[in-house]
Design an enzyme around this catalytic site. Structure first.
Site, PDB file in Angstrom:
ATOM      1  N   VAL A  30       1.036  -1.237  -0.117  1.00  0.00           N
ATOM      2  CA  VAL A  30      -0.079  -0.214   0.005  1.00  0.00           C
ATOM      3  C   VAL A  30       0.921   1.360  -0.089  1.00  0.00           C
ATOM      4  O   VAL A  30       0.501   2.257  -0.762  1.00  0.00           O
ATOM      5  CB  VAL A  30      -1.070  -0.137   1.221  1.00  0.00           C
ATOM      6  CG1 VAL A  30      -2.080   1.341   1.174  1.00  0.00           C
ATOM      7  CG2 VAL A  30      -1.839  -1.280   1.198  1.00  0.00           C
ATOM      8  N   TYR A 155      -4.810 -11.038  14.479  1.00  0.00           N
ATOM      9  CA  TYR A 155      -4.757  -9.756  13.745  1.00  0.00           C
ATOM     10  C   TYR A 155      -5.896  -8.881  13.796  1.00  0.00           C
ATOM     11  O   TYR A 155      -5.837  -7.719  14.120  1.00  0.00           O
ATOM     12  CB  TYR A 155      -4.474 -10.220  12.366  1.00  0.00           C
ATOM     13  CG  TYR A 155      -4.465  -9.304  11.162  1.00  0.00           C
ATOM     14  CD1 TYR A 155      -3.243  -8.561  10.822  1.00  0.00           C
ATOM     15  CD2 TYR A 155      -5.708  -8.973  10.347  1.00  0.00           C
ATOM     16  CE1 TYR A 155      -3.364  -7.462   9.724  1.00  0.00           C
ATOM     17  CE2 TYR A 155      -5.602  -8.046   9.572  1.00  0.00           C
ATOM     18  CZ  TYR A 155      -4.670  -7.537   9.187  1.00  0.00           C
ATOM     19  OH  TYR A 155      -4.698  -6.251   8.163  1.00  0.00           O
ATOM     20  N   ARG A 227     -14.777 -12.870  -2.075  1.00  0.00           N
ATOM     21  CA  ARG A 227     -13.926 -11.808  -1.600  1.00  0.00           C
ATOM     22  C   ARG A 227     -14.258 -10.633  -2.616  1.00  0.00           C
ATOM     23  O   ARG A 227     -14.468 -10.816  -3.778  1.00  0.00           O
ATOM     24  CB  ARG A 227     -12.327 -12.228  -1.439  1.00  0.00           C
ATOM     25  CG  ARG A 227     -11.683 -13.335  -0.605  1.00  0.00           C
ATOM     26  CD  ARG A 227     -11.997 -12.962   0.620  1.00  0.00           C
ATOM     27  NE  ARG A 227     -11.309 -13.878   1.522  1.00  0.00           N
ATOM     28  CZ  ARG A 227     -11.882 -14.808   2.120  1.00  0.00           C
ATOM     29  NH1 ARG A 227     -13.446 -15.026   1.959  1.00  0.00           N
ATOM     30  NH2 ARG A 227     -11.461 -15.877   2.700  1.00  0.00           N
ATOM     31  N   ASP A 289     -10.539 -23.015   3.868  1.00  0.00           N
ATOM     32  CA  ASP A 289     -11.294 -21.954   2.933  1.00  0.00           C
ATOM     33  C   ASP A 289     -11.279 -20.620   3.832  1.00  0.00           C
ATOM     34  O   ASP A 289     -11.372 -19.624   3.374  1.00  0.00           O
ATOM     35  CB  ASP A 289     -12.459 -22.546   2.700  1.00  0.00           C
ATOM     36  CG  ASP A 289     -12.842 -22.970   1.329  1.00  0.00           C
ATOM     37  OD1 ASP A 289     -12.081 -23.118   0.577  1.00  0.00           O
ATOM     38  OD2 ASP A 289     -13.774 -23.945   1.510  1.00  0.00           O
TER      39      ASP A 289
END
Ligand code: NAP
Ligand code: GDP
Length: 333
Positions: A30, A155, A227, A289
């Site tokens: 980023v 996270y 997604r 998954d």
């Protein structure tokens, strides 16, 4: 009280001064995209000064190093990207490290920014921190509504605490520290490490090797999870807008629309097409998954920027594949 008064005066003074923007994590996926966008927009020419940092400038898990860094650069604004980042499989292996590294980095950066009178901090959350059991689409008000998916709880909870901390800095000190919530990001300068990285760079790297070796492309999991993806250069343009224009403490989702959500199988198909891969594609269903979907609403973003155009997914995948092939020797992998 006294400290608050001094801080507020410092804040007013820095608001009048030209923007001096410190970008933590400025050498990552980023950060590099923001650097490219700022250069293209002539940001530095507008009297803004931008400083892009890597972990070599300071280990932000360490408070003394963080303070020394802020003393050196004296920023008025901070884009806070630095984090321990990984795809599903690294998250599943290292939840403790994701929690500890990110909690320390975030507390050090936010508290030091506050102590040094930084006017605005824009931090980075992620749609993968949203509750696992939820209604769809998910919006900005729902971050704390339930536990995150178990695969990346370290996270996720560390990132959620940025939102808690931003609200608390505003409540106690009037600080305008906020956060953005991007979906799965990809683009040039991503981490193409197969074991540690996200799905798109992982599949691009695996397809590149499979093409060379004449072996099948292994897609992990069933290919059915869904997604939303955002191209790093689109995210970068939005990040710069948030820094300059967005004034809420509450975070904002930076995402393509719900209709742009794709399955992992469709992601693999895009990579296959972009690289011209002619071999077999197989799904390794012994692999996880992860969360089935995290469909996010970009309605708030659209209220602010109705005309923003995203790069078409297939074009962004093609540009990323081309970048990876052209930069294979030096790419992070
Ligand atoms: P990245 O490519 O892995 O880059 C991470 C950056 O953080 C690098 O500049 C790295 O420096 C720096 N960094 C890591 N640990 C550090 C430490 N202890 N001290 C100082 N700097 C440190 O990550 P990214 O994908 O650009 O992610 C940027 C932000 O977006 C993160 O906050 C991430 O959580 C968020 N985000 C990412 C995604 C995604 O799909 N990638 C999705 C949603 C949100 P070095 O270059 O020196 O290692
Ligand atoms: P997430 O979006 O936060 O879950 O993280 P990822 O970017 O790692 O995407 C994980 C999804 O992609 C899961 O459904 C995986 O089973 C699937 N997947 C398929 N192949 C790969 C691969 O090579 N690497 C990764 N990280 N995920 C893969």
């Amino acid at each position: 009280m006294h400290v608050d008064t001094v801080t507020e005066i410092a804040q007013m003074e820095t608001q009048k001064a030209p923007m001096r923007v410190l970008v933590t994590g400025g050498t990552g996926l980023v950060g590099r995209a923001i650097e490219q966008v700022v250069q293209a927009q002539g940001g530095c020419g507008k009297g803004e000064q931008w400083i892009f940092l890597s972990s070599k400038d300071a280990d932000l898990r360490d408070l003394a190093q963080t303070r020394a860094l802020f003393e050196k650069h004296r920023p008025t604004h901070v884009i806070h990207l630095a984090a321990m980042v990984g795809g599903l499989f690294r998250n599943m292996r290292e939840n403790l490290d994701f929690w500890r590294s990110n909690v320390h980095i975030n507390d050090n950066v936010l508290q030091t920014a506050h102590e040094m009178g930084v006017v605005k901090v824009v931090s980075c959350l992620s749609t993968c921190i949203f509750p696992d059991k939820t209604t769809y689409p998910i919006d900005e008000t729902m971050i704390h509504n339930g536990p995150p998916h178990n695969s990346n709880f370290g996270y996720s909870y560390a990132k959620r605490m940025i939102d808690v901390q931003n609200r608390a800095y505003f409540q106690q000190h009037g600080r305008r520290y906020t956060a953005v919530i991007p979906t799965n990001v990809f683009g040039p300068h991503d981490n193409f490490n197969i074991e540690d990285g996200h799905v798109l760079p992982g599949l691009i790297h695996k397809a590149y090797i499979a093409h060379k070796e004449g072996s099948p492309l292994q897609v992990w999991g069933t290919g059915t999870p869904r997604r939303q993806f955002i191209y790093s250069l689109d995210l970068a343009r939005l990040f710069v807008w948030v820094l300059r224009e967005y004034n809420e403490i509450d975070p904002i989702i930076l995402s393509v629309g719900e209709e742009e959500e794709v399955s992992i199988k469709e992601v693999a198909d895009s990579v296959v097409e972009a690289l011209g891969f002619k071999g077999q594609v197989v799904f390794d269903t012994s692999k996880a998954d992860g969360q089935f979907k995290k469909t996010a609403s970009n309605a708030k973003l659209r209220r602010h920027l109705p005309d923003f155009t995203f790069t078409p997914f297939s074009q962004a995948v093609k540009e990323t594949c081309d970048w990876f092939v052209a930069n294979y020797d030096t790419a992070r992998k």
